[in-house]
Design an enzyme around this catalytic site. Sequence first.
Site, PDB file in Angstrom:
ATOM      1  N   ASN A 115       0.844  -1.205   0.000  1.00  0.00           N
ATOM      2  CA  ASN A 115       0.000   0.000   0.000  1.00  0.00           C
ATOM      3  C   ASN A 115       0.873   1.247   0.000  1.00  0.00           C
ATOM      4  O   ASN A 115       2.090   1.157   0.013  1.00  0.00           O
ATOM      5  CB  ASN A 115      -0.963  -0.032   1.194  1.00  0.00           C
ATOM      6  CG  ASN A 115      -0.200  -0.100   2.503  1.00  0.00           C
ATOM      7  OD1 ASN A 115       0.537   0.803   2.854  1.00  0.00           O
ATOM      8  ND2 ASN A 115      -0.346  -1.225   3.212  1.00  0.00           N
ATOM      9  N   ASP A 148      -4.130  -6.341   5.215  1.00  0.00           N
ATOM     10  CA  ASP A 148      -5.153  -7.181   5.863  1.00  0.00           C
ATOM     11  C   ASP A 148      -5.100  -8.605   5.323  1.00  0.00           C
ATOM     12  O   ASP A 148      -5.439  -9.548   6.019  1.00  0.00           O
ATOM     13  CB  ASP A 148      -6.540  -6.586   5.635  1.00  0.00           C
ATOM     14  CG  ASP A 148      -6.707  -5.293   6.421  1.00  0.00           C
ATOM     15  OD1 ASP A 148      -6.191  -5.239   7.553  1.00  0.00           O
ATOM     16  OD2 ASP A 148      -7.323  -4.340   5.901  1.00  0.00           O
ATOM     17  N   LYS A 154       8.574 -17.307 -10.657  1.00  0.00           N
ATOM     18  CA  LYS A 154       7.806 -16.188 -11.199  1.00  0.00           C
ATOM     19  C   LYS A 154       6.594 -16.720 -11.969  1.00  0.00           C
ATOM     20  O   LYS A 154       6.741 -17.611 -12.815  1.00  0.00           O
ATOM     21  CB  LYS A 154       8.706 -15.361 -12.121  1.00  0.00           C
ATOM     22  CG  LYS A 154       8.018 -14.125 -12.640  1.00  0.00           C
ATOM     23  CD  LYS A 154       8.930 -13.320 -13.553  1.00  0.00           C
ATOM     24  CE  LYS A 154       8.126 -12.260 -14.260  1.00  0.00           C
ATOM     25  NZ  LYS A 154       8.856 -11.629 -15.343  1.00  0.00           N
ATOM     26  N   ASP A 166      -4.221  -9.819  13.038  1.00  0.00           N
ATOM     27  CA  ASP A 166      -4.205  -8.414  13.450  1.00  0.00           C
ATOM     28  C   ASP A 166      -3.177  -8.234  14.583  1.00  0.00           C
ATOM     29  O   ASP A 166      -3.358  -8.768  15.683  1.00  0.00           O
ATOM     30  CB  ASP A 166      -5.608  -8.007  13.909  1.00  0.00           C
ATOM     31  CG  ASP A 166      -5.721  -6.504  14.038  1.00  0.00           C
ATOM     32  OD1 ASP A 166      -4.894  -5.913  14.755  1.00  0.00           O
ATOM     33  OD2 ASP A 166      -6.622  -5.937  13.399  1.00  0.00           O
ATOM     34  N   ILE A 167      -2.110  -7.513  14.269  1.00  0.00           N
ATOM     35  CA  ILE A 167      -1.014  -7.346  15.245  1.00  0.00           C
ATOM     36  C   ILE A 167      -1.503  -6.553  16.458  1.00  0.00           C
ATOM     37  O   ILE A 167      -1.256  -6.915  17.612  1.00  0.00           O
ATOM     38  CB  ILE A 167       0.186  -6.622  14.579  1.00  0.00           C
ATOM     39  CG1 ILE A 167       0.654  -7.402  13.340  1.00  0.00           C
ATOM     40  CG2 ILE A 167       1.323  -6.426  15.570  1.00  0.00           C
ATOM     41  CD1 ILE A 167       1.652  -6.656  12.472  1.00  0.00           C
ATOM     42  N   PHE A 198      -4.364   3.078  15.169  1.00  0.00           N
ATOM     43  CA  PHE A 198      -4.693   4.145  14.215  1.00  0.00           C
ATOM     44  C   PHE A 198      -5.878   3.707  13.381  1.00  0.00           C
ATOM     45  O   PHE A 198      -6.040   2.521  13.092  1.00  0.00           O
ATOM     46  CB  PHE A 198      -3.498   4.430  13.293  1.00  0.00           C
ATOM     47  CG  PHE A 198      -2.582   5.455  13.866  1.00  0.00           C
ATOM     48  CD1 PHE A 198      -2.603   6.759  13.401  1.00  0.00           C
ATOM     49  CD2 PHE A 198      -1.721   5.133  14.899  1.00  0.00           C
ATOM     50  CE1 PHE A 198      -1.777   7.719  13.947  1.00  0.00           C
ATOM     51  CE2 PHE A 198      -0.890   6.083  15.444  1.00  0.00           C
ATOM     52  CZ  PHE A 198      -0.917   7.377  14.974  1.00  0.00           C
ATOM     53  N   LYS A 236     -13.677   0.470  16.643  1.00  0.00           N
ATOM     54  CA  LYS A 236     -12.372  -0.212  16.608  1.00  0.00           C
ATOM     55  C   LYS A 236     -11.720  -0.227  17.996  1.00  0.00           C
ATOM     56  O   LYS A 236     -11.118  -1.219  18.400  1.00  0.00           O
ATOM     57  CB  LYS A 236     -11.472   0.517  15.611  1.00  0.00           C
ATOM     58  CG  LYS A 236     -10.422  -0.354  14.994  1.00  0.00           C
ATOM     59  CD  LYS A 236      -9.766   0.319  13.797  1.00  0.00           C
ATOM     60  CE  LYS A 236     -10.669   0.339  12.580  1.00  0.00           C
ATOM     61  NZ  LYS A 236     -10.030   0.947  11.409  1.00  0.00           N
ATOM     62  N   LYS A 274     -11.113  -3.957  19.349  1.00  0.00           N
ATOM     63  CA  LYS A 274      -9.735  -4.448  19.448  1.00  0.00           C
ATOM     64  C   LYS A 274      -9.180  -4.325  20.864  1.00  0.00           C
ATOM     65  O   LYS A 274      -7.996  -4.562  21.084  1.00  0.00           O
ATOM     66  CB  LYS A 274      -8.838  -3.686  18.464  1.00  0.00           C
ATOM     67  CG  LYS A 274      -9.193  -3.907  17.001  1.00  0.00           C
ATOM     68  CD  LYS A 274      -8.044  -3.540  16.077  1.00  0.00           C
ATOM     69  CE  LYS A 274      -8.465  -3.603  14.621  1.00  0.00           C
ATOM     70  NZ  LYS A 274      -7.349  -3.462  13.694  1.00  0.00           N
TER      71      LYS A 274
HETATM   72  O1  C5P Z   1      -8.933  -2.580  11.373  1.00  0.00           O
HETATM   73  P1  C5P Z   1      -7.945  -1.676  10.723  1.00  0.00           P
HETATM   74  O2  C5P Z   1      -6.965  -2.396   9.852  1.00  0.00           O
HETATM   75  O3  C5P Z   1      -8.542  -0.483  10.076  1.00  0.00           O
HETATM   76  O4  C5P Z   1      -7.110  -1.085  11.976  1.00  0.00           O
HETATM   77  C1  C5P Z   1      -6.018  -0.275  11.798  1.00  0.00           C
HETATM   78  C2  C5P Z   1      -5.123  -0.404  12.986  1.00  0.00           C
HETATM   79  O5  C5P Z   1      -4.841  -1.783  13.202  1.00  0.00           O
HETATM   80  C3  C5P Z   1      -3.794   0.265  12.771  1.00  0.00           C
HETATM   81  O6  C5P Z   1      -3.366   0.755  14.034  1.00  0.00           O
HETATM   82  C4  C5P Z   1      -2.904  -0.854  12.262  1.00  0.00           C
HETATM   83  O7  C5P Z   1      -1.556  -0.627  12.585  1.00  0.00           O
HETATM   84  C5  C5P Z   1      -3.461  -2.052  13.019  1.00  0.00           C
HETATM   85  N1  C5P Z   1      -3.376  -3.334  12.284  1.00  0.00           N
HETATM   86  C6  C5P Z   1      -2.512  -4.313  12.735  1.00  0.00           C
HETATM   87  N2  C5P Z   1      -2.458  -5.528  12.110  1.00  0.00           N
HETATM   88  C7  C5P Z   1      -3.244  -5.781  11.055  1.00  0.00           C
HETATM   89  C8  C5P Z   1      -4.125  -4.805  10.575  1.00  0.00           C
HETATM   90  C9  C5P Z   1      -4.166  -3.593  11.210  1.00  0.00           C
HETATM   91  O8  C5P Z   1      -1.771  -4.074  13.686  1.00  0.00           O
HETATM   92  N3  C5P Z   1      -3.132  -6.971  10.471  1.00  0.00           N
END
Ligand code: C5P
Length: 402
Positions: free
Chosen positions: A210, A279, A289, A307-308, A324, A338, A342
């Site tokens: 991205n 995501d 390739k 999701d970290i 964020f 959120k 979360k």
């Molecule tokens: O749910 P969304 O992706 O919009 O949430 C954004 C927040 O979640 C950001 O703080 C981003 O760093 C964190 N995030 C994460 N791991 C993921 C997706 C998003 O830590 N796989």
Amino acid sequence: MNYLQNKKILLGITGGIAAYKAADLVRKLKEVNADVRVVMTAGAMAFITPLTLQALSGNPVATSLLDTDAEAAMGHIELAKWADVVLIAPASANTLACLANGLAGDLLSTLYLATPAPVAVCPAMNQQMWAAKPTQRNIQTLIKDDVSIFGPGLGAQACGDIGAGRMLEPLEIVAHLQSLLAPKPLLNKKIVITAGPTQESIDPVRYISNHSSGKMGYALAQAAQQLGADVHLISGPCALTAPHAVHTTTVTSADEMLATTLENIDNADVFIGCAAVADYKPQTVAAQKIKKTAQSEMSIALTRNQDILATVANLPNKPFTVGFAAETQDIEHYALDKLQRKNLDMIAANNVAIAGQGFGAEQNALMVYTPNSQHELALNDKTRLATDLIQLIAEQINQHNN
Ligand code: C5P
């Protein structure tokens, strides 16, 4: 908060083309009510005249160590003691080398040895000179000697080169100086920050990613370090220089970012998930390739990345966790959702639909929510905004601890 109010700033100007920006820097320092006295090296005077700096600072400009009249007015030891902070902008490679080695061949380098005040330098030079081993060695020495290094910035240089070595803009320098003189509410606090994009491999040559530049996460890391924190930045691939005095680890994929985060999260007081983590990742990574075929369409099967942020927020001993939210509409609603979903302690939401803020931009504006408060951080440079956000986090964790 203006930490420069009535502060006595000894501004050293050295010989480089960025010296012309020092005139504007003096104005910006005067605008925040600082008292400025200027010292110029011989090289600086080849680029800009003492008269200009005298007019802007409202004080006589010191240029020579061996000038009896100047010594009679305010001698070099007196000047060194007068300063609350010594700022050298631009700082040439030569001056950095003198400072790192304790040479005192002119007024400015003598003042450096004679002052008990904190010292900050804003390096400005050709990118090759900045990257040169002796310069980098001198910078490491200066960091060990507790000198603050502001910049340098990246970009086009007066000589036509492109790279790291530009002096920071006067407003950025003032913001850095504000944090240097700010109290250190994060002393002994460990902060882990993720930043930048992630890259999810499709095959050995292609990936999904991205437009995240990493600027906000890097600015947060620098701001937290300046407010006294011990910072570990875990960054996806981006073109930024690692912030000074911040432990930085670079990773590529979301899985690597997760693993590195979990390896380093023990004993962290704060976790800020600022990275734009992908995501989804391709379900399988092709070993070779992928070849073009006669078909006009193709599809790649994707699978969710973990999701970290949510993972950290649900650890048994979770740190104060900040997320964020980049939204294009209904910011408050999505951000609060959120925050709750979360299990976060704070969420910073920005409207990425507005041109000039968010992804890739130099500026940003944030709405910050905690479970029981909300704060608006108006449009500002990311460095300034980062300091405001870190200060807000510091207030919250200090409240938590009391
Ligand atoms: O749910 P969304 O992706 O919009 O949430 C954004 C927040 O979640 C950001 O703080 C981003 O760093 C964190 N995030 C994460 N791991 C993921 C997706 C998003 O830590 N796989």
